[in-house]
Design a protein around this motif. Sequence first.
Motif, PDB file in Angstrom:
ATOM      1  N   GLU A  25       0.824  -1.212   0.000  1.00 39.05           N
ATOM      2  CA  GLU A  25       0.000   0.000   0.000  1.00 39.05           C
ATOM      3  C   GLU A  25       0.860   1.264   0.000  1.00 39.05           C
ATOM      4  N   GLU A  26       1.977   1.226   0.717  1.00 36.68           N
ATOM      5  CA  GLU A  26       2.854   2.393   0.755  1.00 36.68           C
ATOM      6  C   GLU A  26       3.484   2.643  -0.616  1.00 36.68           C
ATOM      7  N   ILE A  27       3.935   1.576  -1.262  1.00 38.31           N
ATOM      8  CA  ILE A  27       4.567   1.715  -2.573  1.00 38.31           C
ATOM      9  C   ILE A  27       3.561   2.206  -3.616  1.00 38.31           C
ATOM     10  N   THR A  28       2.382   1.567  -3.664  1.00 45.40           N
ATOM     11  CA  THR A  28       1.400   1.948  -4.683  1.00 45.40           C
ATOM     12  C   THR A  28       0.866   3.360  -4.444  1.00 45.40           C
ATOM     13  N   HIS A  29       0.728   3.744  -3.175  1.00 43.88           N
ATOM     14  CA  HIS A  29       0.286   5.111  -2.880  1.00 43.88           C
ATOM     15  C   HIS A  29       1.371   6.110  -3.267  1.00 43.88           C
ATOM     16  N   THR A  30       2.603   5.820  -2.901  1.00 43.09           N
ATOM     17  CA  THR A  30       3.718   6.715  -3.211  1.00 43.09           C
ATOM     18  C   THR A  30       3.876   6.913  -4.711  1.00 43.09           C
ATOM     19  N   LEU A  31       3.657   5.842  -5.487  1.00 39.17           N
ATOM     20  CA  LEU A  31       3.829   5.910  -6.942  1.00 39.17           C
ATOM     21  C   LEU A  31       2.543   6.284  -7.680  1.00 39.17           C
ATOM     22  N   GLY A  32       1.497   6.589  -6.924  1.00 40.00           N
ATOM     23  CA  GLY A  32       0.254   7.038  -7.551  1.00 40.00           C
ATOM     24  C   GLY A  32      -0.479   5.969  -8.333  1.00 40.00           C
ATOM     25  N   LEU A  33      -0.437   4.729  -7.844  1.00 42.89           N
ATOM     26  CA  LEU A  33      -1.049   3.606  -8.577  1.00 42.89           C
ATOM     27  C   LEU A  33      -2.292   3.052  -7.893  1.00 42.89           C
ATOM     28  N   THR A  34      -2.695   3.636  -6.790  1.00 45.97           N
ATOM     29  CA  THR A  34      -3.807   3.089  -5.999  1.00 45.97           C
ATOM     30  C   THR A  34      -5.081   2.923  -6.830  1.00 45.97           C
ATOM     31  N   GLU A  35      -5.325   3.857  -7.733  1.00 39.68           N
ATOM     32  CA  GLU A  35      -6.552   3.813  -8.543  1.00 39.68           C
ATOM     33  C   GLU A  35      -6.387   2.990  -9.820  1.00 39.68           C
ATOM     34  N   ARG A  36      -5.237   2.381  -9.999  1.00 39.51           N
ATOM     35  CA  ARG A  36      -4.961   1.655 -11.250  1.00 39.51           C
ATOM     36  C   ARG A  36      -4.728   0.155 -11.025  1.00 39.51           C
ATOM     37  N   LEU A  37      -4.947  -0.333  -9.830  1.00 39.03           N
ATOM     38  CA  LEU A  37      -4.546  -1.694  -9.490  1.00 39.03           C
ATOM     39  C   LEU A  37      -5.256  -2.768 -10.299  1.00 39.03           C
ATOM     40  N   ASN A  38      -6.471  -2.495 -10.758  1.00 40.66           N
ATOM     41  CA  ASN A  38      -7.223  -3.500 -11.525  1.00 40.66           C
ATOM     42  C   ASN A  38      -7.114  -3.298 -13.034  1.00 40.66           C
ATOM     43  N   HIS A  39      -6.312  -2.342 -13.446  1.00 39.81           N
ATOM     44  CA  HIS A  39      -6.127  -2.086 -14.880  1.00 39.81           C
ATOM     45  C   HIS A  39      -5.087  -3.048 -15.455  1.00 39.81           C
ATOM     46  N   LEU A  40      -5.241  -3.356 -16.749  1.00 35.45           N
ATOM     47  CA  LEU A  40      -4.238  -4.122 -17.482  1.00 35.45           C
ATOM     48  C   LEU A  40      -3.197  -3.149 -18.044  1.00 35.45           C
ATOM     49  N   PRO A  41      -1.999  -3.632 -18.349  1.00 36.67           N
ATOM     50  CA  PRO A  41      -0.960  -2.743 -18.856  1.00 36.67           C
ATOM     51  C   PRO A  41      -1.371  -1.919 -20.074  1.00 36.67           C
ATOM     52  N   ASN A  42      -2.167  -2.522 -20.988  1.00 28.90           N
ATOM     53  CA  ASN A  42      -2.552  -1.771 -22.190  1.00 28.90           C
ATOM     54  C   ASN A  42      -3.572  -0.668 -21.914  1.00 28.90           C
ATOM     55  N   GLN A  43      -4.027  -0.573 -20.677  1.00 32.60           N
ATOM     56  CA  GLN A  43      -4.933   0.500 -20.284  1.00 32.60           C
ATOM     57  C   GLN A  43      -4.189   1.641 -19.591  1.00 32.60           C
ATOM     58  N   LEU A  44      -2.868   1.553 -19.582  1.00 29.95           N
ATOM     59  CA  LEU A  44      -2.034   2.552 -18.917  1.00 29.95           C
ATOM     60  C   LEU A  44      -1.187   3.317 -19.925  1.00 29.95           C
ATOM     61  N   SER A  45      -0.796   4.527 -19.552  1.00 26.85           N
ATOM     62  CA  SER A  45       0.149   5.293 -20.361  1.00 26.85           C
ATOM     63  C   SER A  45       1.549   4.721 -20.155  1.00 26.85           C
ATOM     64  N   GLY A  46       2.495   5.164 -20.995  1.00 32.51           N
ATOM     65  CA  GLY A  46       3.872   4.708 -20.845  1.00 32.51           C
ATOM     66  C   GLY A  46       4.439   5.060 -19.479  1.00 32.51           C
ATOM     67  N   GLY A  47       4.147   6.271 -19.013  1.00 33.94           N
ATOM     68  CA  GLY A  47       4.632   6.689 -17.703  1.00 33.94           C
ATOM     69  C   GLY A  47       4.055   5.848 -16.576  1.00 33.94           C
ATOM     70  N   GLN A  48       2.764   5.506 -16.698  1.00 33.35           N
ATOM     71  CA  GLN A  48       2.121   4.669 -15.678  1.00 33.35           C
ATOM     72  C   GLN A  48       2.690   3.254 -15.692  1.00 33.35           C
ATOM     73  N   GLN A  49       2.970   2.729 -16.879  1.00 30.90           N
ATOM     74  CA  GLN A  49       3.562   1.390 -16.966  1.00 30.90           C
ATOM     75  C   GLN A  49       4.954   1.371 -16.317  1.00 30.90           C
ATOM     76  N   GLN A  50       5.706   2.449 -16.501  1.00 28.57           N
ATOM     77  CA  GLN A  50       7.025   2.490 -15.879  1.00 28.57           C
ATOM     78  C   GLN A  50       6.902   2.592 -14.362  1.00 28.57           C
ATOM     79  N   ARG A  51       5.862   3.244 -13.868  1.00 37.26           N
ATOM     80  CA  ARG A  51       5.615   3.285 -12.420  1.00 37.26           C
ATOM     81  C   ARG A  51       5.359   1.874 -11.889  1.00 37.26           C
ATOM     82  N   VAL A  52       4.590   1.099 -12.647  1.00 34.95           N
ATOM     83  CA  VAL A  52       4.316  -0.285 -12.246  1.00 34.95           C
ATOM     84  C   VAL A  52       5.623  -1.073 -12.193  1.00 34.95           C
TER      85      VAL A  52
END
Length: 227
Positions: A123-150
């Motif tokens: 939870e700390e990592i995903t919150h820090t990296l701004g991914l909390t709202e993206r946890l159920n998304h597939l990679p192709n539903q993310l931007s390049g920057g979001q994929q690199q955060r993952v």
Amino acid sequence: MEILRCENLTKTYGADQNIVTALDQVNLTVQRGEFLAIMGASGSGKSTLLHMLGGVDRPTSGTIFIEEQNIAELKEEQLAIFRRRKVGLIYQFYNLIPTLNVKKNILLPLLLDGKKPDQALFEEITHTLGLTERLNHLPNQLSGGQQQRVAIARSLIYRPAIILADEPTGNLDRRNTEETVELLKLSNKKFNQTVLLITHNEKIALEADRVLVIEDGRIVSDEAVRQ
């Protein structure tokens, strides 16, 4: 405290008249919690060095100690386990599993080991990296920057000894490049992660604590950065 040390690290390809030396007697030490940038032209040996340190490839000769373990001596199965548990790898092309959602991609190193995730750390990592709202998304539903955060989150989830980032901004625009570098710096400071970053961009390299330059398989410069 020293976390990584390599001594007389050498990597050659081919044989006889066709031998190519990619790394030539490289000696290097890295302290725990250090942020090191590695620069060099294409073919200089910087990616080869990263692959050796990450256990992705084996040296021709020399030693690589990570937390006092000489990974050059490990058998393939032992090396795979060590790499999964002790090395966080971040690549230019993210290397996410397209059929797994963000949460499972982040937890993949633990899932492969049958380990129970540390929910508080997750939870700390995903919150820090701004991914909390993206946890159920597939990679192709993310931007390049979001994929690199993952990819960064996945590299942190096992609390590895070192994070190795191989041109992680190579496919990103200026805004996402700056954001990724800031996230690596945040990982270094907040989580006390040791980070080795390969880049050809001097501006990015100067964000590190120390810059190492490689030419023709040898370290030709190793200097601290004045912040």
